[in-house]
Write an enzyme that holds these catalytic residues in place. Sequence first.
Site, PDB file in Angstrom:
ATOM      1  CD  GLU A   1      -1.688  -2.400   1.554  1.00  0.00           C
ATOM      2  OE1 GLU A   1      -0.526  -2.599   1.946  1.00  0.00           O
ATOM      3  OE2 GLU A   1      -2.553  -3.302   1.523  1.00  0.00           O
TER       4      GLU A   1
ATOM      5  CG  HIS B   1     -10.500  -7.423   7.310  1.00  0.00           C
ATOM      6  ND1 HIS B   1      -9.558  -7.865   8.202  1.00  0.00           N
ATOM      7  CD2 HIS B   1      -9.955  -7.613   6.082  1.00  0.00           C
ATOM      8  CE1 HIS B   1      -8.500  -8.318   7.541  1.00  0.00           C
ATOM      9  NE2 HIS B   1      -8.720  -8.174   6.255  1.00  0.00           N
TER      10      HIS B   1
END
Lengths: 322, 320
Positions: A59, A128
């Site tokens: 990322e 998540h």
Amino acid sequence: MLVTFAQAVGDAMKEEMRRDDRILVFGEDIAEFGNIFGITRGMLEEFGPKRVRNTPISEMAFIGAAMGAAETGLRPCVELMYADFSLVAFAEIYHCIAKWRYMHGPEYKLPLVIRSAMGSSFGATGEHSNCLESLYMHSPGLLVASPSNAYDAKGLLKEAIRNDNPVMFFEHKQLYKTKGEVPEEEYTIPFGVADIKREGSDVTVIAIGLMVGRALEAAEALAKEGVSVEVLDPRTLVPFDKEAVRRSVSKTHRAMVVEESNKTSGVGAEIAAMMQEEMYDELDGPVVRVAALDVPLPYNIELEKYAIPDAEQIAAAIRKML
Amino acid sequence: MEYSNEFLVKLYEELLHCRLFEKKLVDTYALGKIPGHIHSGLGGEACYAGTLATRQQGDYFKNSHRCIAVANLLGVSLETAFSEIMAKRTGNAGGRGGVNHVSQLKYNMLGFSATLACDIGLAGGAAMRLQYDGIDNIAYTFYGDGTANRGPVHEAMNLAAVWKLPVLFVCDNNQFGISTHVSQGSSVPNPAADRAASYGMPSAIADGTDVLNVYEAAKKLTDHIRAGNGPAVLECKNYRWRGHFEGDQTPYRDKKVTEEWMQKDSVAKMEKLLLDKKIIDQATIDNMYQQFDDEMERAIAFAEASPAITPEEIYEYLYV
């Protein structure tokens, strides 16, 4: 036509990519696989590997690359699979992307969009399931969108892609399958314009993302009891449509903020504080916050449900205000 | 390698520019004219001047915090640079960014992040744009030996290698991350070059006190990148003459070692070469020092005389 939220997001990107060949899409598993929710399906075939690229699980690198690409003339619309993962590149977003033009000068525009799926989704657990809008609202220089339905998602994403500022674009996972009416013809929705999802006169409920639907459910239930609830969806949190809120509370004089994230230092904290500073005269009582409990979302689905506001909880909180 | 006199003089000029600019920064800071902190690049100039001697029109650059003069080599005027450093409206960001952010996009400078390494991926992004347009330019990204241990560097190297992006990673290895010696921070003796192999990239180690040695290493690698072979890593070994920031008394290192390294002076080496080969004479060199000092003094005077931004302008540049 009736389309799902997921389709609306995909269509927004595809339409924009057809219009402007400087738009690139990259992220994890977005090429052949078409993203884990199927949103980018068909893009690789239509636009080719030069414009639709899978990234490694890196990322920091691909958010950095998005910045470099945006500075030099491309318009990346990148995907950070889950909003939770944006924290892996938090310094790149919070320090660099947000502050770049301020620190280097006006020519450093960053026309880039970071899209992320966010929110609870049935046992996805603490890493998540996060709704992180408030973190990015805290970083001047970013725009933040959190649409609640297919129509808004499409119009806002198209606007985000055309905007010369960096945009954090949050898509709630539980909304992906929800359907909404979306016109065939081209449209965009400007940032900073709230939408009244239901008109009412007793209480203003400012709801965000998935909570808009739950607030509407609560409003429907309360209507049977003779309570008239106005549901205001800000659609973008930066910029935030204060005037729409002012118009609404000058009618209802009572306000509540409903968010899915946990309460402490959340979106509701900011909106409530702002209203008490700037709209105090309009208020007949304190701005009420309805938010998730201050816990990591548990894996156990019953407890997960318990931690996040539902329509009944919202309705009960409204009753207490009257 | 054979060099034309013209090339050698130009290279010397740029090296000297870096040296004198860095000296001037230290002196001006000591006078209290610069807010915040500066991080002197004295001792590391050859890494930048030597590498940048390979640059071509259309290349992109991500600088480090150690050689602010790079901005001038790429085109930023001394007036703009000193104005930004002295927090004046005439700076590139009107004094909102400061010494680390002396940068102008019109000269293909990508900017700098003081959260070291968070900017390392920018070169990859600029390289994506070059690749997208099929242009055979390259992107340079400078960083230090301390930064070499941060995750974004490794991710950016891997991404550049996977996508065969035209990026030259240049490590200014001055042996210290603030006070931590490179041997305490890196598992390998060469924190940039030794790691290149794990990403399938070629690398070179240059003597960072010898500008021609740096140039030759950089030339080989940039030729490789320009030929479409993907990224590469250059590591330049030198020694930070001063502390991490001004005021750092460097209690963590041996002064004798510092003095030994300061004898390996890249500018002095280049002057000896030019004088020995009779390419220029001492008077010309002296004149260059004087001329450049005059230019910097004029730029500082310009910056001092320039207005600062006002509170009314504090939100400018935040949003387009």
